[in-house]
Design a protein around this motif. Structure first.
Motif, mmCIF file in Angstrom:
data_model
loop_
_atom_site.group_PDB
_atom_site.id
_atom_site.type_symbol
_atom_site.label_atom_id
_atom_site.label_comp_id
_atom_site.label_asym_id
_atom_site.label_seq_id
_atom_site.Cartn_x
_atom_site.Cartn_y
_atom_site.Cartn_z
ATOM 1 N N TYR A 337 7.423 6.670 -3.031
ATOM 2 C CA TYR A 337 6.713 6.155 -1.851
ATOM 3 C C TYR A 337 5.402 5.479 -2.270
ATOM 4 N N ASN A 341 6.139 0.597 -2.486
ATOM 5 C CA ASN A 341 7.314 1.048 -1.746
ATOM 6 C C ASN A 341 6.935 1.896 -0.542
ATOM 7 N N SER A 343 6.622 0.730 2.476
ATOM 8 C CA SER A 343 7.213 0.195 3.699
ATOM 9 C C SER A 343 8.509 -0.532 3.368
ATOM 10 N N TYR A 344 9.277 -0.787 4.416
ATOM 11 C CA TYR A 344 10.497 -1.582 4.281
ATOM 12 C C TYR A 344 10.633 -2.434 5.539
ATOM 13 N N ASN A 355 7.859 3.907 5.097
ATOM 14 C CA ASN A 355 8.759 4.637 4.192
ATOM 15 C C ASN A 355 8.045 5.928 3.790
ATOM 16 N N TRP A 356 8.570 7.048 4.291
ATOM 17 C CA TRP A 356 7.876 8.321 4.065
ATOM 18 C C TRP A 356 8.859 9.464 4.263
ATOM 19 N N ASN A 373 2.336 8.151 4.947
ATOM 20 C CA ASN A 373 2.239 7.702 3.571
ATOM 21 C C ASN A 373 0.797 7.232 3.310
#
Length: 986
Positions: A337, A341, A343-344, A355-356, A373
């Motif tokens: 994370y 990385n 977010s997506y 993204n967490w 995150n």
């Protein structure tokens, strides 16, 4: 006192008009020649002062540079308590001689004799859900290299001429100016590296799951009460090495008629938290010129600064990237994370999504409270603070005759603080306040002050034995405060954080995610003042002051103004008596002063009924009426608003011995501040009052204590010198009165202080800043009650825990010179007091603290002096077993805020002894055509603690508020700074 002071003043003035004072008659002594800056910028010999003051030079502020000059004062001035907030550029909390007022306990700041407004934005508080950081203040923006000296006037007698603004003492700042016949350029630079230390002790030996159980995996549980196992310490990898670079370039020149000083400066900081930075630019200019045969002097000054910061740490858990790592379930791989990385792309909305590990497939979050995150917080929930400060002053002085001069002065100070927090879509729902496109929070605080005064200053010669110094004048001070606060969770277009993208047509009452308020306040104080200092044969001095303020905050109260006076005496015993040769100077002094303090701006509007005045506010188009009002009518005259009143007595002595190598100063003081403005709810008809919420003038706060300073020049030769200085002070604070006896209200009722999150309260018989919370439940013998499982029980009501303020403060400063090599260090100690850690309280309940791992390793928690509670099978019997670690910490720890868990379990001693700063320097004599010399130094601040029991630095506070002391609410860790500095003179 009014009738006594003014006639005496003018009788002496008129009797001296026929006499001229020759320059050669100026008072000089061999005992003490120091000249210090006093109220209104008037210089006086230190021997004539009847009150305590302590002055430090500008070199002491820049020996080891700190971005905020007041942090460099810590430990160097007796009885001055300085608390830092969060990071570079943040404000500091300064208290002299204890807390005196529930409304404002900060001292007055004065630049070159003229008061300024140390404007700040909205201060952060202790709450777990705080959303904005401390925005900084004006003092944090001043370049320390521009300061010639600072004089601390701690008592009411010393600052009485400044009126109500000086009721809590005054800090007089004298800026540098050019010197006649000398042109020079000075460049100074320092670069330090900053490392976080004194971090919470976290465990990495227990997981959040049990690998031996089928179906269990990392991240399924939000807590780390699983099986034994190793996990990586991601916090150490996340925190980076910060850097602070401070540069300053100054030019000065002058002749007998005109001198000029100009400087520019820059401070750049990269924080220990990634993606956090601070930039500041300073400019300063001062010119002093003489005209009309040197009788007319014009002094002009300008100071300006620009500040920009991003991701300054916010107290509380909601927007702290550190708590996400504190509470990261052990076993979860944080590397997946990371910064690349976090977010997506969400394909349903074509927006970045978080993204967490805690985000479920449906977008919901697992925990309570939720975490995010850390890199999402820093990138998608960023907070920016932009400050602008400008100060300009002009002073004209005309020497009417050798003993009489007239001054006309004025200044204008302006500052604006603009803070904004952007919360992107796909953030935690609780932070989005039901918004789907994001949420924007914005605070704009604009403060301005216009000050002007006219002074007549005289030192006529009365006779060979009697001296007189007097001041007569008047002033007018107008301050304006404009406050805009916006909170909107209804963005028209997602993640566009601009004012024109906010929607206000939504039909809902103000609440989280829907606020827009604007306040425009104005205050004016018009004053007349006079002072006289009469000396007899340079042996005895009497000081008298009088001031009357007409304060606009008293509008509608039936009062137009208030006056206050002071009187002080001293005797130079070394001139009165023949003392042993070892004593070079001995002075005793005493003074008494009363100082008033007006009401908060616009609060007297509460005197008017809602329907008869502009007493309401508007929030996003909805009328909002004041919460409280004043009790008016027959029988309630004692409750009507009135100025706060501070009555202070002080007495002290100063001794210089051994050829002036040893100097000692000690002062005892007793101050009583009455008419505290309290806000309380009357639940029923008490004392004839209709039930409701009221402002009441009643409280009385007493501070007693001593302050002392001892300095000894152990060696003073050019080859080897050593000067040691010890500052020591103690203060005792007591709440003598809260509510008037005419009201039938329980005197046991506590009052919450602003910014304290319900943890800090006032109570009759207690002290300012007392901490309140939940204690262990005990029997009549004081033994802790446990249930049948050995889990401790908690009280259901809050009670007193302790007081965070130190009982004794000491600073030990040493300075050595070995030829051109200089060495200095400062040891600072604060003794006594109790502090509370909400961080440890939360870490324990999640099972991530080292304490929980130690307890599991030990087979449980031992509870000393415990018995089984009534109703259990073994009621009344001593409990000698060990309690399951998870059960114990689930009972005492919590993340739910005030009134939950057991706060008593998280009380720690506030005593600390630290190596505050140290430096080793060497001066190179260049003596070339362009460069005179250069000094290179190795410097360090906050190097280490000799003693500290608390898991955080007790000196840190959440915000610059009356109640923000003594509670750790997920604040920024302390940083140790080590680096190099260079100072070159051309």
């Amino acid at each position: 006192m009014r009738k006594a002071v003014i006639p005496v003043l003018f009788v002496f003035s008129l009797s001296a008009t026929a006499q001229e004072r020759k320059a050669a008659d100026t008072t000089k002594t061999t005992d003490i020649q120091e000249v210090v800056v006093t109220s209104l910028g008037i210089k006086r010999q230190a021997r004539s002062l009847t009150y305590s003051s302590q002055q430090i030079g500008g070199d002491e502020l820049t020996e080891v540079k700190t971005p905020n000059l007041l942090n460099a004062v810590n430990g160097k001035v007796s009885n001055v308590q300085i608390n830092r907030t969060n990071g570079v550029g943040s404000s500091v909390r300064v208290i002299m001689r204890g807390n005196k007022s529930v409304n404002n306990a900060q001292p007055l700041y004065v630049i070159d004799g003229i008061p300024i407004i140390n404007g700040t934005g909205k201060s952060a508080d202790i709450g777990q859900y705080s959303n904005m950081p401390d925005p900084g203040d004006v003092l944090s923006s001043i370049n320390p290299d521009d300061i010639e000296s600072m004089n601390f006037l701690k008592g009411a007698s010393a600052s009485a001429l400044y009126g109500s603004a000086g009721g809590n003492g005054a800090i007089l700042i004298t800026t540098k100016k050019g010197r006649a016949g000398k042109s020079s350029i000075t460049y100074s630079s320092s670069l330090t590296v900053d490392r976080a230390y004194s971090l919470p002790k976290l465990q990495h030996s227990y997981l959040s799951y049990d690998p031996s159980v089928a179906g269990q995996a990392p991240g399924q549980s939000t807590e780390s009460w699983g099986a034994k196992g190793e996990s990586k310490d991601y916090l150490k990898d996340f925190l980076q090495t910060g850097t602070t670079w401070v540069n300053s370039l100054s030019f000065q020149s002058g002749n007998e008629r005109s001198t000029s000083y100009f400087s520019i400066g820059n401070t750049t900081n990269k924080g220990v938290v990634p993606m956090s930075y601070f930039d500041q630019y300073n400019i300063s200019f001062r010119n002093s010129s003489k005209f009309l045969d040197d009788k007319l002097t014009l002094d002009a000054n300008f100071i300006g600064s620009l500040q920009e910061s991003k991701n300054r740490q916010t107290p509380g858990a909601s927007f702290s990237p550190l708590t996400s790592l504190y509470w990261l379930p052990r076993g979860v791989n944080f590397d997946q994370y990371g910064p690349d990385n976090y977010s997506y792309l969400d394909k349903t909305r074509f927006l970045p999504a978080q993204n967490w590990w805690e985000v479920n497939p449906d977008g919901s979050f697992k925990g309570n409270p939720v975490t995010q995150n850390p890199y999402w917080i820093l990138n998608r929930n960023p907070v920016t603070v932009n400050n602008k400060n400008a100060y300009g002053a002009l002073a004209l002085s005309y020497q009417i005759n050798p003993w009489l001069s007239a001054r006309v002065r004025g200044n204008y100070s302006w500052n604006i603080s603009d803070s904004q927090r952007d919360i992107a879509a796909f953030s935690a729902p609780s932070l989005l306040a039901n918004g789907v496109n994001g949420r924007m929070l914005k605070n704009i605080y604009e403060n301005s002050s216009t000050y002007g005064d006219v002074l007549l200053i005289g030192s006529p010669k009365i006779s060979e034995s009697i001296s007189l110094d007097f001041t007569v004048g008047g002033s007018i001070n107008t301050t304006r405060n404009k406050i805009t606060q916006i909170d909107n969770a209804y963005l028209a277009n997602p993640n566009l954080f601009t004012l024109n993208n906010l929607q206000w047509s939504t039909n809902r009452a103000p609440g989280d995610g829907y606020h827009h308020t604007y306040t425009n306040m104005k205050k004016q104080v018009q004053s007349f003042f006079a002072s006289a200092s009469v000396g007899y044969k340079n042996m005895f001095y009497v000081d008298m002051t009088f001031r009357n303020d007409w304060d606009s905050t008293l509008a509608l109260t039936g009062r137009t103004g208030f006056d206050y006076e002071s009187v002080g005496v001293n005797a130079i015993l070394s001139s009165v008596f023949k003392l042993p040769e070892v004593i070079n100077f001995w002075k005793v002094r005493g003074s008494y002063a009363t100082v008033g303090l007006g009401l908060p701006t616009n609060i007297s509007n509460a005197m008017v009924e809602y329907s008869k005045g502009y007493t309401y506010g508007v929030d996003a188009g909805t009328l909002v009426y004041p919460k409280s009002s004043f009790a008016t009518g027959v029988g309630f005259e004692a409750l009507l608003p009135k100025p706060e009143l501070n009555k202070t007595f002080e007495a002290g002595t100063e001794v210089r011995m051994l050829g002036n190598k040893l100097s000692f100063d000690i002062t005892y003081y007793n101050s009583n501040t009455s008419n505290q403005l309290l806000e309380t709810t009357i639940p029923s008809y008490l004392g004839g009052l209709i039930p409701g919420s009221y402002y009441i003038n009643a409280g009385k706060i007493r501070n007693t204590g001593f302050e002392s300073s001892l300095s000894y020049k152990v060696f003073s030769s050019e080859k080897f010198g050593w000067t040691a200085t010890v500052n020591a002070s103690a203060n005792k604070n007591k709440i003598v009165e809260l509510l008037p006896t005419s009201l039938n209200i329980s005197q046991e009722l506590p009052f919450s202080l602003t910014g304290g999150g319900e943890y800090t309260k006032l109570k009759l018989g207690g002290s300012f800043g007392d901490l309140y919370g939940i204690k262990f439940k005990r029997d009549d013998q004081g033994r802790i009650l446990v249930n049948e499982k050995g889990v401790p029980l908690a009280e259901t009501t809050v009670s007193y825990l302790g007081n965070p303020n130190p009982k004794f403060i000491m600073g030990f400063n040493n300075s050595f010179n070995i030829g051109k090599l200089g060495v200095s260090f400062l040891i600072d100690g604060k003794f006594g007091g109790k502090v509370l850690s909400l961080t440890e309280k939360a870490n324990d309940v999640f099972g991530v603290s080292q304490a929980t791992a130690d307890a599991r390793d030990a087979g449980g928690v031992s509870i000393p002096n415990a018995v089984y509670a009534p109703g259990t099978p073994n009621a009344g019997q001593a409990y000698t077993g060990t309690t399951n670690a998870k059960d114990y910490y689930k009972a005492v720890g919590t993340t739910e805020g005030f009134g939950k868990g057991v706060d008593e379990a998280y009380l720690y001693s506030a005593t600390t002894v630290r190596l505050r700063q140290a430096s080793v320097s060497y001066t190179f004599d260049i003596n070339s055509r362009y460069m005179r010399n250069a000094t290179v130094s190795l410097v360090g601040t906050n190097l280490f603690f000799f003693y500290k029991k608390a898991p955080f630095d007790p000196e840190q506070v959440s915000g610059n508020t009356p109640g923000g002391v003594g509670v750790d609410s997920f604040g920024l860790p302390l940083t140790r700074s080590i680096g190099l500095s260079l100072k070159a003179n051309f």
